[in-house]
Design an enzyme around this catalytic site. Structure first.
Site, PDB file in Angstrom:
ATOM      1  N   ASP A 190       0.858  -1.182   0.000  1.00 36.58           N
ATOM      2  CA  ASP A 190       0.000   0.000   0.000  1.00 36.58           C
ATOM      3  C   ASP A 190       0.897   1.236   0.000  1.00 36.58           C
ATOM      4  O   ASP A 190       1.768   1.372   0.861  1.00 36.58           O
ATOM      5  CB  ASP A 190      -0.861  -0.036   1.270  1.00 36.58           C
ATOM      6  CG  ASP A 190      -1.878   1.086   1.329  1.00 36.58           C
ATOM      7  OD1 ASP A 190      -1.607   2.202   0.814  1.00 36.58           O
ATOM      8  OD2 ASP A 190      -2.946   0.860   1.925  1.00 36.58           O
TER       9      ASP A 190
ATOM     10  N   ASN B  18      -6.921  13.085  -9.632  1.00 36.30           N
ATOM     11  CA  ASN B  18      -7.672  13.552 -10.799  1.00 36.30           C
ATOM     12  C   ASN B  18      -7.538  15.067 -10.837  1.00 36.30           C
ATOM     13  O   ASN B  18      -7.082  15.688  -9.876  1.00 36.30           O
ATOM     14  CB  ASN B  18      -9.124  13.085 -10.768  1.00 36.30           C
ATOM     15  CG  ASN B  18      -9.849  13.586  -9.544  1.00 36.30           C
ATOM     16  OD1 ASN B  18      -9.957  14.790  -9.320  1.00 36.30           O
ATOM     17  ND2 ASN B  18     -10.323  12.655  -8.720  1.00 36.30           N
TER      18      ASN B  18
ATOM     19  N   ASP C  20      -5.793   7.822  -4.610  1.00 37.21           N
ATOM     20  CA  ASP C  20      -6.206   9.158  -4.162  1.00 37.21           C
ATOM     21  C   ASP C  20      -7.013   9.069  -2.860  1.00 37.21           C
ATOM     22  O   ASP C  20      -6.722   9.776  -1.874  1.00 37.21           O
ATOM     23  CB  ASP C  20      -7.056   9.766  -5.291  1.00 37.21           C
ATOM     24  CG  ASP C  20      -7.125  11.279  -5.247  1.00 37.21           C
ATOM     25  OD1 ASP C  20      -6.417  11.888  -4.421  1.00 37.21           O
ATOM     26  OD2 ASP C  20      -7.891  11.847  -6.041  1.00 37.21           O
TER      27      ASP C  20
ATOM     28  N   TYR D  99      -8.502   4.548 -14.389  1.00 39.40           N
ATOM     29  CA  TYR D  99      -8.277   5.135 -15.711  1.00 39.40           C
ATOM     30  C   TYR D  99      -7.956   4.106 -16.795  1.00 39.40           C
ATOM     31  O   TYR D  99      -7.749   4.475 -17.959  1.00 39.40           O
ATOM     32  CB  TYR D  99      -7.196   6.219 -15.646  1.00 39.40           C
ATOM     33  CG  TYR D  99      -7.675   7.534 -15.036  1.00 39.40           C
ATOM     34  CD1 TYR D  99      -9.001   7.687 -14.611  1.00 39.40           C
ATOM     35  CD2 TYR D  99      -6.814   8.612 -14.896  1.00 39.40           C
ATOM     36  CE1 TYR D  99      -9.441   8.885 -14.054  1.00 39.40           C
ATOM     37  CE2 TYR D  99      -7.263   9.817 -14.347  1.00 39.40           C
ATOM     38  CZ  TYR D  99      -8.574   9.947 -13.924  1.00 39.40           C
ATOM     39  OH  TYR D  99      -9.004  11.142 -13.386  1.00 39.40           O
TER      40      TYR D  99
HETATM   41  P1  ADP Z   1      -5.865   5.938 -11.835  1.00 37.64           P
HETATM   42  O1  ADP Z   1      -7.131   6.740 -11.681  1.00 37.64           O
HETATM   43  O2  ADP Z   1      -4.674   6.796 -12.229  1.00 37.64           O
HETATM   44  O3  ADP Z   1      -6.052   4.728 -12.681  1.00 37.64           O
HETATM   45  P2  ADP Z   1      -6.040   4.383  -9.342  1.00 37.64           P
HETATM   46  O4  ADP Z   1      -5.795   4.911  -7.980  1.00 37.64           O
HETATM   47  O5  ADP Z   1      -7.431   3.977  -9.684  1.00 37.64           O
HETATM   48  O6  ADP Z   1      -5.480   5.509 -10.345  1.00 37.64           O
HETATM   49  O7  ADP Z   1      -5.102   3.149  -9.618  1.00 37.64           O
HETATM   50  C1  ADP Z   1      -3.733   3.195  -9.916  1.00 37.64           C
HETATM   51  C2  ADP Z   1      -3.067   1.895  -9.502  1.00 37.64           C
HETATM   52  O8  ADP Z   1      -2.853   1.907  -8.107  1.00 37.64           O
HETATM   53  C3  ADP Z   1      -3.881   0.634  -9.792  1.00 37.64           C
HETATM   54  O9  ADP Z   1      -2.983  -0.362 -10.277  1.00 37.64           O
HETATM   55  C4  ADP Z   1      -4.448   0.259  -8.429  1.00 37.64           C
HETATM   56  O10 ADP Z   1      -4.612  -1.149  -8.307  1.00 37.64           O
HETATM   57  C5  ADP Z   1      -3.354   0.714  -7.511  1.00 37.64           C
HETATM   58  N1  ADP Z   1      -3.739   1.060  -6.120  1.00 37.64           N
HETATM   59  C6  ADP Z   1      -4.983   1.328  -5.615  1.00 37.64           C
HETATM   60  N2  ADP Z   1      -4.878   1.634  -4.300  1.00 37.64           N
HETATM   61  C7  ADP Z   1      -3.547   1.578  -3.982  1.00 37.64           C
HETATM   62  C8  ADP Z   1      -2.778   1.782  -2.787  1.00 37.64           C
HETATM   63  N3  ADP Z   1      -3.372   2.107  -1.622  1.00 37.64           N
HETATM   64  N4  ADP Z   1      -1.434   1.624  -2.857  1.00 37.64           N
HETATM   65  C9  ADP Z   1      -0.815   1.299  -4.011  1.00 37.64           C
HETATM   66  N5  ADP Z   1      -1.479   1.086  -5.160  1.00 37.64           N
HETATM   67  C10 ADP Z   1      -2.824   1.213  -5.145  1.00 37.64           C
END
Ligand code: ADP
Length: 173
Positions: free
Chosen positions: A14, A28, A38, A130
């Site tokens: 994480d 975003n 985010d 995204y």
């Molecule tokens: P985007 O909107 O740019 O696609 P996301 O946050 O939806 O961003 O996802 C980006 C990547 O981060 C994805 O591969 C997702 O699985 C991963 N992800 C989601 N939460 C976490 C976290 N807490 N720590 C690390 N990676 C994460």
């Protein structure tokens, strides 16, 4: 600025647990919060991050942060010193937006350099909500970091699941 190639480290976990100087947020353009990385950053970092983001919106970024750009705020209660917010492109099958994804990594490192950061944790930008295919997102991430001049000594890619971790291993090899 003395620049050497940063060490690239892969971590399964994480991103909000990282103790790097900078944590990069896959934000975003509103800068006012969202899901995925985010949401996790704002939940763990507390209200100080959102407060800084609102100030950015009231100032230079009145229309939001454009895709491919990056901007720093406090990291609030996180272990990191700063959060660098960057807006990845939404994946498209009709249009090649990879230059924008490249820009996210390059601009985040540029902001990290301005801050004097020595270590930066990145998520796999754009590969969640995204919709960017993970193998290509990993390739762009690794290639861009390798091609960018920076004083950052460690770039840590923090991958949430086994598939993302494997994709980055392949991209690194
Ligand atoms: P985007 O909107 O740019 O696609 P996301 O946050 O939806 O961003 O996802 C980006 C990547 O981060 C994805 O591969 C997702 O699985 C991963 N992800 C989601 N939460 C976490 C976290 N807490 N720590 C690390 N990676 C994460």
């Amino acid at each position: 600025m003395s620049t050497t190639q940063p060490a690239i480290v892969l971590v399964r976990g994480d991103i909000t647990d990282q103790d790097t100087d900078v944590i990069v947020n896959a934000a975003n353009s509103s800068l006012l919060g969202g899901g995925g990385v985010d949401g996790a950053i704002h939940r763990r970092g507390g209200p100080a991050i959102l407060e800084d983001c609102r100030k950015l919106r009231a100032g230079h970024y009145g229309r939001g942060l454009p895709t491919g750009q990056a901007v720093a705020t406090t990291a609030g209660e996180l272990a990191a010193r700063w959060v660098v917010h960057t807006v990845g492109p939404v994946h498209s099958r009709e249009e090649d937006r990879s230059a924008l994804l490249t820009s996210c990594y390059r601009e985040s490192l540029r902001v990290a350099d301005e801050l004097g950061a020595r270590s930066v944790a990145f998520p796999a930008i754009s590969t969640g909500i995204y919709g960017w295919p993970i193998a290509d997102g990993a390739r762009i991430a690794v290639e861009t970091v390798r091609a960018t001049r920076t004083a950052v000594e460690e770039v840590r890619f923090v991958l949430f699941d086994a598939a993302a971790y494997a994709a980055f291993q392949t991209a690194l090899a």
